[in-house]
Design a protein around this motif. Structure first.
Motif, PDB file in Angstrom:
ATOM      1  N   VAL A 129      56.507   5.870  76.965  1.00 40.45           N
ATOM      2  CA  VAL A 129      56.867   4.778  76.041  1.00 40.45           C
ATOM      3  C   VAL A 129      57.523   5.271  74.755  1.00 40.45           C
ATOM      4  CG1 VAL A 129      55.128   3.196  76.942  1.00 40.45           C
ATOM      5  CG2 VAL A 129      54.591   4.582  74.940  1.00 40.45           C
ATOM      6  N   LEU A 130      57.400   6.561  74.431  1.00 40.81           N
ATOM      7  CA  LEU A 130      58.029   7.092  73.223  1.00 40.81           C
ATOM      8  C   LEU A 130      59.336   7.796  73.583  1.00 40.81           C
ATOM      9  CD1 LEU A 130      54.922   8.620  71.397  1.00 40.81           C
ATOM     10  CD2 LEU A 130      55.917   6.327  71.111  1.00 40.81           C
ATOM     11  N   HIS A 131      60.404   7.434  72.896  1.00 39.96           N
ATOM     12  CA  HIS A 131      61.727   8.018  73.107  1.00 39.96           C
ATOM     13  C   HIS A 131      61.707   9.503  72.714  1.00 39.96           C
ATOM     14  CE1 HIS A 131      66.049   8.598  72.674  1.00 39.96           C
ATOM     15  NE2 HIS A 131      66.197   7.500  73.400  1.00 39.96           N
ATOM     16  N   PRO A 132      62.423  10.357  73.430  1.00 42.38           N
ATOM     17  CA  PRO A 132      62.427  11.784  73.093  1.00 42.38           C
ATOM     18  C   PRO A 132      62.898  12.077  71.660  1.00 42.38           C
ATOM     19  CG  PRO A 132      63.476  11.423  75.218  1.00 42.38           C
ATOM     20  CD  PRO A 132      63.196  10.070  74.628  1.00 42.38           C
ATOM     21  N   TYR A 133      63.779  11.234  71.122  1.00 41.55           N
ATOM     22  CA  TYR A 133      64.315  11.452  69.770  1.00 41.55           C
ATOM     23  C   TYR A 133      63.699  10.492  68.761  1.00 41.55           C
ATOM     24  CZ  TYR A 133      67.569  14.082  72.573  1.00 41.55           C
ATOM     25  OH  TYR A 133      68.111  14.964  73.469  1.00 41.55           O
ATOM     26  N   LEU A 134      62.455  10.152  68.980  1.00 44.51           N
ATOM     27  CA  LEU A 134      61.699   9.216  68.163  1.00 44.51           C
ATOM     28  C   LEU A 134      61.707   9.581  66.680  1.00 44.51           C
ATOM     29  CD1 LEU A 134      59.426   6.981  67.946  1.00 44.51           C
ATOM     30  CD2 LEU A 134      57.818   8.802  68.514  1.00 44.51           C
ATOM     31  N   PRO A 194      44.894   9.664  65.369  1.00 49.60           N
ATOM     32  CA  PRO A 194      45.344   8.683  66.349  1.00 49.60           C
ATOM     33  C   PRO A 194      45.323   7.224  65.904  1.00 49.60           C
ATOM     34  CG  PRO A 194      43.143   9.400  66.889  1.00 49.60           C
ATOM     35  CD  PRO A 194      43.599  10.234  65.716  1.00 49.60           C
ATOM     36  N   VAL A 195      44.805   6.917  64.708  1.00 48.57           N
ATOM     37  CA  VAL A 195      44.745   5.520  64.281  1.00 48.57           C
ATOM     38  C   VAL A 195      46.142   5.064  63.856  1.00 48.57           C
ATOM     39  CG1 VAL A 195      43.770   3.905  62.621  1.00 48.57           C
ATOM     40  CG2 VAL A 195      42.358   5.730  63.561  1.00 48.57           C
ATOM     41  N   VAL A 196      46.588   3.972  64.463  1.00 48.28           N
ATOM     42  CA  VAL A 196      47.926   3.466  64.197  1.00 48.28           C
ATOM     43  C   VAL A 196      47.841   1.981  63.890  1.00 48.28           C
ATOM     44  CG1 VAL A 196      50.200   3.057  65.201  1.00 48.28           C
ATOM     45  CG2 VAL A 196      48.986   5.167  65.700  1.00 48.28           C
ATOM     46  N   CYS A 197      48.441   1.587  62.768  1.00 42.90           N
ATOM     47  CA  CYS A 197      48.492   0.159  62.448  1.00 42.90           C
ATOM     48  C   CYS A 197      49.808  -0.414  62.973  1.00 42.90           C
ATOM     49  CB  CYS A 197      48.336  -0.077  60.949  1.00 42.90           C
ATOM     50  SG  CYS A 197      49.555   0.717  59.912  1.00 42.90           S
ATOM     51  N   ALA A 198      49.890  -1.711  62.997  1.00 49.62           N
ATOM     52  CA  ALA A 198      51.105  -2.376  63.471  1.00 49.62           C
ATOM     53  C   ALA A 198      52.292  -1.938  62.614  1.00 49.62           C
ATOM     54  CB  ALA A 198      50.935  -3.887  63.403  1.00 49.62           C
ATOM     55  N   PRO A 199      53.445  -1.767  63.223  1.00 53.73           N
ATOM     56  CA  PRO A 199      54.596  -1.299  62.453  1.00 53.73           C
ATOM     57  C   PRO A 199      55.152  -2.390  61.538  1.00 53.73           C
ATOM     58  CG  PRO A 199      55.277  -1.861  64.671  1.00 53.73           C
ATOM     59  CD  PRO A 199      53.775  -1.992  64.623  1.00 53.73           C
ATOM     60  N   ALA A 200      55.678  -1.957  60.396  1.00 51.39           N
ATOM     61  CA  ALA A 200      56.414  -2.865  59.524  1.00 51.39           C
ATOM     62  C   ALA A 200      57.774  -3.139  60.156  1.00 51.39           C
ATOM     63  CB  ALA A 200      56.581  -2.244  58.141  1.00 51.39           C
ATOM     64  N   SER A 201      58.289  -2.129  60.867  1.00 51.35           N
ATOM     65  CA  SER A 201      59.527  -2.294  61.626  1.00 51.35           C
ATOM     66  C   SER A 201      59.525  -1.294  62.782  1.00 51.35           C
ATOM     67  CB  SER A 201      60.754  -2.076  60.742  1.00 51.35           C
ATOM     68  OG  SER A 201      60.806  -0.744  60.288  1.00 51.35           O
ATOM     69  N   TYR A 202      60.324  -1.593  63.786  1.00 55.66           N
ATOM     70  CA  TYR A 202      60.439  -0.704  64.936  1.00 55.66           C
ATOM     71  C   TYR A 202      61.768  -0.952  65.613  1.00 55.66           C
ATOM     72  CZ  TYR A 202      59.322  -4.826  67.691  1.00 55.66           C
ATOM     73  OH  TYR A 202      59.338  -6.079  68.244  1.00 55.66           O
ATOM     74  N   GLU A 203      62.169  -0.017  66.441  1.00 52.89           N
ATOM     75  CA  GLU A 203      63.391  -0.154  67.233  1.00 52.89           C
ATOM     76  C   GLU A 203      63.107   0.395  68.619  1.00 52.89           C
ATOM     77  OE1 GLU A 203      67.889   1.787  67.417  1.00 52.89           O
ATOM     78  OE2 GLU A 203      66.796   1.832  65.528  1.00 52.89           O
ATOM     79  N   LEU A 204      63.536  -0.327  69.629  1.00 52.73           N
ATOM     80  CA  LEU A 204      63.406   0.138  71.000  1.00 52.73           C
ATOM     81  C   LEU A 204      64.779   0.532  71.526  1.00 52.73           C
ATOM     82  CD1 LEU A 204      61.031  -2.581  72.477  1.00 52.73           C
ATOM     83  CD2 LEU A 204      60.418  -0.348  71.548  1.00 52.73           C
ATOM     84  N   ARG A 205      64.828   1.599  72.286  1.00 53.91           N
ATOM     85  CA  ARG A 205      66.048   2.020  72.981  1.00 53.91           C
ATOM     86  C   ARG A 205      65.656   2.396  74.393  1.00 53.91           C
ATOM     87  NH1 ARG A 205      69.732   5.840  69.077  1.00 53.91           N
ATOM     88  NH2 ARG A 205      70.034   4.247  67.472  1.00 53.91           N
TER      89      ARG A 205
END
Length: 89
Positions: free
Chosen positions: A34-39, A62-73
């Motif tokens: 699920v994580l892009h190689p060039y993340l 490992p604790v992660v909150c919801a993103p303020a922004s994100y981009e999917l490729r």
């Protein structure tokens, strides 16, 4: 808004939530998918680039909150930006 556009946004939201849950479970095999190689992973203004470096960072915290922004490729998380000062809000 077209039905296709709504479907794409719904799919994006699922991908982001899936990523959050996968980080919490520390499922590295799924994270690699699920994580892009060039993340680009940004927390509180500090950016870590590259899937392997991000995986190492997530192993430590490992604790992660919801993103303020994100981009999917290509169906993978390419950018993830969050602020821990808003964590839990």
């Amino acid at each position: 808004m077209s039905p296709l556009r709504v479907l794409v946004h719904h799919h994006d939201a699922l991908s982001v939530r899936e990523s959050q849950l996968t980080v919490e479970r520390q499922d590295r095999d799924v994270l690699r998918r699920v994580l892009h190689p060039y993340l680009h992973w940004t927390e509180d203004g500090v950016t870590v680039r590259g899937r392997q470096k991000v995986l190492a960072r997530l192993a430590d915290r490992p604790v992660v909150c919801a993103p303020a922004s994100y981009e999917l490729r290509d169906g993978q998380v390419y950018r993830w930006t969050m602020s821990t000062e808003n964590f839990g809000n």
